[in-house]
Motif scaffolding. Structure first.
Motif, PDB file in Angstrom:
ATOM      1  N   ALA A  85      76.455  15.053  13.259  1.00  0.00           N
ATOM      2  CA  ALA A  85      77.216  14.783  12.803  1.00  0.00           C
ATOM      3  C   ALA A  85      77.217  14.988  11.253  1.00  0.00           C
ATOM      4  O   ALA A  85      76.114  14.071  10.998  1.00  0.00           O
ATOM      5  N   ARG A  86      77.926  15.586  10.501  1.00  0.00           N
ATOM      6  CA  ARG A  86      77.646  15.546   8.890  1.00  0.00           C
ATOM      7  C   ARG A  86      79.013  14.619   8.467  1.00  0.00           C
ATOM      8  O   ARG A  86      79.821  15.695   8.731  1.00  0.00           O
ATOM      9  N   PRO A  87      79.019  14.273   7.266  1.00  0.00           N
ATOM     10  CA  PRO A  87      79.842  14.021   6.570  1.00  0.00           C
ATOM     11  C   PRO A  87      81.014  15.983   6.201  1.00  0.00           C
ATOM     12  O   PRO A  87      79.609  16.197   5.474  1.00  0.00           O
ATOM     13  N   SER A  88      82.371  15.660   5.522  1.00  0.00           N
ATOM     14  CA  SER A  88      82.632  15.958   4.878  1.00  0.00           C
ATOM     15  C   SER A  88      82.256  16.393   3.429  1.00  0.00           C
ATOM     16  O   SER A  88      81.453  15.396   3.032  1.00  0.00           O
ATOM     17  N   GLU A  89      82.787  17.553   2.908  1.00  0.00           N
ATOM     18  CA  GLU A  89      82.438  18.080   2.081  1.00  0.00           C
ATOM     19  C   GLU A  89      82.643  16.692   0.501  1.00  0.00           C
ATOM     20  O   GLU A  89      82.526  16.974  -0.281  1.00  0.00           O
ATOM     21  N   SER A  90      83.709  16.274   0.982  1.00  0.00           N
ATOM     22  CA  SER A  90      84.553  15.772  -0.166  1.00  0.00           C
ATOM     23  C   SER A  90      83.725  14.326  -0.478  1.00  0.00           C
ATOM     24  O   SER A  90      83.818  13.674  -0.713  1.00  0.00           O
ATOM     25  N   HIS A  91      82.700  13.714   0.570  1.00  0.00           N
ATOM     26  CA  HIS A  91      81.967  12.513   0.142  1.00  0.00           C
ATOM     27  C   HIS A  91      81.017  12.835   0.360  1.00  0.00           C
ATOM     28  O   HIS A  91      79.514  12.968  -0.610  1.00  0.00           O
TER      29      HIS A  91
END
Length: 511
Positions: free
Chosen positions: A84-90
């Motif tokens: 899992a990877r955080p969304s781009e806004s992070h």
């Protein structure tokens, strides 16, 4: 290569809801829905979770702004894992979440660095860690490591690629992606084994090393030739200056002589000044002798003058015989007596000698000067024949230049003799045999791939091209169609997507 399948795509939304899209293994999974619902973004979500460097292809307005985390669950043989990877806004690009046991968390957290995760997945996907790119390009360096990411682009097409008439693979404008596809294509279709790929990489590495060594040897050879010419010129200059007696015949002897000049330099003399001093003395003596010779050459004039003086004194005899009658005074008689004595002396000189005493003295001085001139001329000739023909300033300038040049030559000689050239030929020949043997395997693999594509086309006849066969062009990375007798070839951009169904265009990627 491991058997890898995607089990599900997971979204952790910002509203707290976790959404999950499941896929069936070994099946064609069809996703339908209205436009703008994010179907096209699913491919890019999977790619992002497979550690792509950016979220390109994921809608920022409709998806990324509403999602905290993206995730996928993978099945590798008998194992499962979750990424899992955080969304781009992070704005988090260095870390991700990873669970090697396939457990989907309620809320992911950062627990693995991207670089380390790539190594784990590369190993899990069965890719040899020693596998490297066989050759480089503008974006990919030769001998860089091959990772699982290099094979992701063979696994799917987006909607633009499916209908594109002139290319097969996604992201045509991404030069790095296209270079990676070209360099790992044979590995992807099984035309090249890991051992062969490693051998090819090693072969390219050795050929580069051999080429560099040959260039270095050639450069050293040219430098040695140039140095030899320059050493010869410096030796000739030393001889012309007179600091060496003769020019040695070979390079080593010349170098040794020049090194001796630097180590034990000669003491410079005032050679030119000495030459000028002797030449000045000779000039002065010759000038004196010219004047003396002129005096000697005037001797008849002196004799004539004496004769004239004698004639002028002849009346004195008459005066002397009749002194009382002519000059009846004692003083007059004394003057006449004095003149008589001088006349007698002059007559005695003229009668008793052929020359004059001072003329002989002048001749003696002239002869002595001539002798001294000869001695000085001999000394001058000796100086001019002497090999030392430099001024101190000239000598020191030459010596400084010579010392600098010799240091450069010695460094070059040291570099040339540091290590003997490495013989790469035997290993290169062995690797070439391994690589060449694989060419037959590669041709067989491409032939089987063409058969597989055409088998699928049996139920999907090409419109306007009856009985034509699809053939992959590895050089162009395109699929062209050939007439049965191969006399007519239609290139993929000319056929277009209507004549070549999408299924046939994805066969080479899916298998």
């Amino acid at each position: 290569m491991s058997n890898i399948q995607i089990s599900s795509v997971i979204l952790w939304q910002r509203n707290g809801i976790r959404r999950q899209l499941h896929f069936k293994h070994n099946r064609v999974n069809v996703i339908t829905g209205d436009p703008g619902q994010g179907k096209s973004s699913i491919l890019y979500i999977i790619d992002y979770c497979l550690l792509a460097s950016q979220t390109k292809g994921i809608s920022k307005t409709n998806i990324d702004s509403k999602v905290d985390w993206y995730g996928i669950k993978l099945s590798l043989d008998d194992n499962e894992l979750v990424i899992a990877r955080p969304s781009e806004s992070h704005e988090e690009t260095e870390s991700a979440f990873f669970d090697p046991n396939g457990v989907i968390p309620e809320k992911p957290h950062l627990n693995a660095r991207i670089d380390n995760l790539k190594k784990i997945l590369t190993s899990a996907f069965g890719i040899d860690p020693e596998l490297r790119m066989p050759f480089g390009g503008r974006m990919i360096r030769a001998n860089s490591k091959v990772t699982f990411r290099n094979f992701v682009n063979f696994s799917y097409q987006d909607q633009a690629t499916i209908v594109a008439p002139d290319y097969l693979y996604i992201r045509q404008t991404d030069l790095r992606v296209q270079e990676g596809i070209a360099r790992t294509f044979r590995m992807a279709i099984g035309a090249e084994t890991v051992d062969t790929a490693i051998a090819r990489n090693r072969l390219a590495e050795l050929e580069q090393k051999k080429a560099r060594q040959e260039r270095k040897i050639e450069l050293l050879s040219r430098s040695a030739h140039a140095f030899s010419d320059e050493v010869s010129a410096l030796t000739s200059q030393a001889y012309s200056l007179g600091v060496i007696q003769q020019i040695p015949e070979n390079y080593d002897a010349q170098f040794s002589v020049l090194r001796d000049l630097v180590t034990t330099p000669a003491t410079p003399t005032q050679h030119q000044r000495e030459v000028e001093r002797i030449e000045g003395q000779i000039f002065n003596l010759k000038a004196k002798n010219r004047r003396l010779q002129a005096f000697i050459d005037e001797r008849p004039s002196y004799a004539s003058a004496l004769k004239e003086t004698e004639d002028a004194l002849r009346p004195v005899q008459q005066f002397n015989t009749s002194a009382d009658d002519i000059f009846p005074t004692p003083l007059a008689n004394e003057v006449i007596a004095r003149l008589q004595r001088e006349l007698t002396e002059i007559r005695a000189v003229i009668k008793g000698r052929k020359g004059f005493p001072f003329i002989d003295e002048v001749k003696t001085i002239h002869a002595q000067n001539e002798q001294r001139i000869l001695e000085l001329q001999s000394e001058l000739a000796s100086l001019k024949d002497n090999p030392i023909r430099y001024s101190p300033n000239e000598y020191y300038r030459y010596l400084g230049r010579l010392e600098t040049k010799l240091e450069v030559f010695e460094q070059s000689d040291a570099n040339a003799t540091q290590a003997a050239p490495i013989n790469y030929d035997d290993e290169i020949a062995s690797l070439e045999r391994t690589v060449n043997l694989n060419e037959a395997r590669a041709e067989l693999a491409k032939r089987e791939l063409n058969k597989l594509m055409n088998k699928r086309l049996l139920n999907l006849p090409l419109k306007g091209y009856p009985d034509f066969s699809a053939i992959l062009s590895e050089r162009e990375m395109l699929i062209h169609v050939h007439s049965p007798d191969e006399s007519n070839i239609e290139r993929m951009p000319d056929v277009g997507s209507a004549g070549l169904p999408p299924v046939s265009r994805t066969v080479c990627l899916a298998h």
